[in-house]
Design a protein around this motif. Structure first.
Motif, short mmCIF file in Angstrom:
data_model
loop_
_atom_site.label_atom_id
_atom_site.label_comp_id
_atom_site.label_asym_id
_atom_site.label_seq_id
_atom_site.Cartn_x
_atom_site.Cartn_y
_atom_site.Cartn_z
N GLY A 1 -6.69 -0.71 1.05
CA GLY A 1 -6.15 0.11 -0.03
C GLY A 1 -5.49 -0.68 -1.14
N ASP A 2 -5.42 -2.01 -0.98
CA ASP A 2 -4.88 -2.86 -2.03
C ASP A 2 -6.03 -3.53 -2.76
N CYS A 3 -5.91 -3.63 -4.07
CA CYS A 3 -6.93 -4.26 -4.91
C CYS A 3 -7.07 -5.73 -4.52
N GLU A 4 -8.28 -6.19 -4.34
CA GLU A 4 -8.52 -7.58 -3.96
C GLU A 4 -8.35 -8.53 -5.14
N ASN B 1 0.82 -1.20 0.00
CA ASN B 1 0.00 0.00 0.00
C ASN B 1 0.86 1.26 0.00
N ILE B 2 0.42 2.27 -0.74
CA ILE B 2 1.17 3.53 -0.83
C ILE B 2 0.49 4.67 -0.08
N LEU B 3 -0.49 4.37 0.73
CA LEU B 3 -1.19 5.41 1.48
C LEU B 3 -0.32 5.87 2.65
N THR B 4 -0.34 7.17 2.89
CA THR B 4 0.36 7.70 4.06
C THR B 4 -0.47 7.42 5.30
N PRO B 5 0.14 7.46 6.48
CA PRO B 5 -0.65 7.26 7.70
C PRO B 5 -1.80 8.26 7.84
N ASP B 6 -1.59 9.52 7.44
CA ASP B 6 -2.65 10.52 7.51
C ASP B 6 -3.80 10.18 6.56
N GLN B 7 -3.47 9.72 5.35
CA GLN B 7 -4.51 9.34 4.39
C GLN B 7 -5.30 8.14 4.91
N ARG B 8 -4.60 7.14 5.46
CA ARG B 8 -5.28 5.97 6.01
C ARG B 8 -6.21 6.38 7.15
N ALA B 9 -5.74 7.27 8.02
CA ALA B 9 -6.56 7.71 9.15
C ALA B 9 -7.80 8.46 8.67
N ALA B 10 -7.64 9.31 7.65
CA ALA B 10 -8.77 10.07 7.12
C ALA B 10 -9.79 9.14 6.47
N LEU B 11 -9.32 8.15 5.73
CA LEU B 11 -10.22 7.21 5.08
C LEU B 11 -10.93 6.33 6.10
N GLU C 1 -2.50 -4.72 -6.46
CA GLU C 1 -1.88 -3.40 -6.63
C GLU C 1 -2.60 -2.37 -5.76
N PRO C 2 -1.91 -1.28 -5.42
CA PRO C 2 -2.56 -0.24 -4.60
C PRO C 2 -3.70 0.43 -5.38
N ILE C 3 -4.77 0.70 -4.65
CA ILE C 3 -5.89 1.47 -5.21
C ILE C 3 -5.52 2.93 -5.02
N GLY C 4 -5.69 3.74 -6.03
CA GLY C 4 -5.31 5.15 -5.95
C GLY C 4 -6.06 5.90 -4.85
N TYR C 5 -5.37 6.85 -4.24
CA TYR C 5 -5.97 7.62 -3.15
C TYR C 5 -7.22 8.36 -3.61
N SER C 6 -7.20 8.91 -4.82
CA SER C 6 -8.38 9.67 -5.30
C SER C 6 -9.60 8.75 -5.40
N ARG C 7 -9.39 7.49 -5.81
CA ARG C 7 -10.51 6.54 -5.87
C ARG C 7 -11.00 6.22 -4.46
#
Length: 129
Positions: free
Chosen positions: A94-97, A2-12, A101-107
């Motif tokens: 955040g990873d495609c099942e 996953n390429i999400l930052t900790p802040d992005q993960r927390a927000a999601l 691959e990582p799912i994009g943050y915008s998606r």
């Protein structure tokens, strides 16, 4: 992966929690639970047109409940992936099942419960047609 930052993960995660509680509030404010549906409109002896309208309203309400239940299930599935509680995974939110691959943050920002990356989701939708 996953390429999400900790802040992005927390927000999601916070967004998913908010949506979960909003759906649960909708169930709580209804006189019926998600498991015990009684008609939204009582079907008493009335004219045939009124009876048909009542049946239609009750059917629409039941369909809306089914949609809420499906949404709640998707949200719970996504939340479980944060701590790896879903099928023994190790926090793969955040990873495609499908492809891994990582799912994009915008998606994910638009659909935090997304299970597939854009490419895999597109392929799935094309196969359904």
């Amino acid at each position: 992966m996953n390429i999400l930052t900790p802040d992005q993960r927390a927000a999601l995660q916070a967004s998913l929690e908010q949506r979960k509680f909003a759906l649960l509030r909708q169930f709580a404010t209804r006189p019926n639970s998600e498991f015990n549906r009684t008609p939204a409109v009582e079907e008493v002896e009335t004219s045939p047109a009124d009876s048909a309208s009542n049946r239609t309203l009750n059917q629409l309400e039941a369909e809306a409940d089914e949609l809420r239940i499906a949404q709640l299930s998707s949200i719970r599935h996504a939340l479980a992936k944060f701590d790896g509680a879903d099928n023994g995974d190790s926090g793969d939110y955040g990873d495609c099942e499908n492809c891994g691959e990582p799912i994009g943050y915008s998606r994910l920002e638009a659909r935090p419960e997304a299970r597939f990356c854009i490419a895999c989701q597109t392929r799935l939708e094309q196969q359904r047609r």
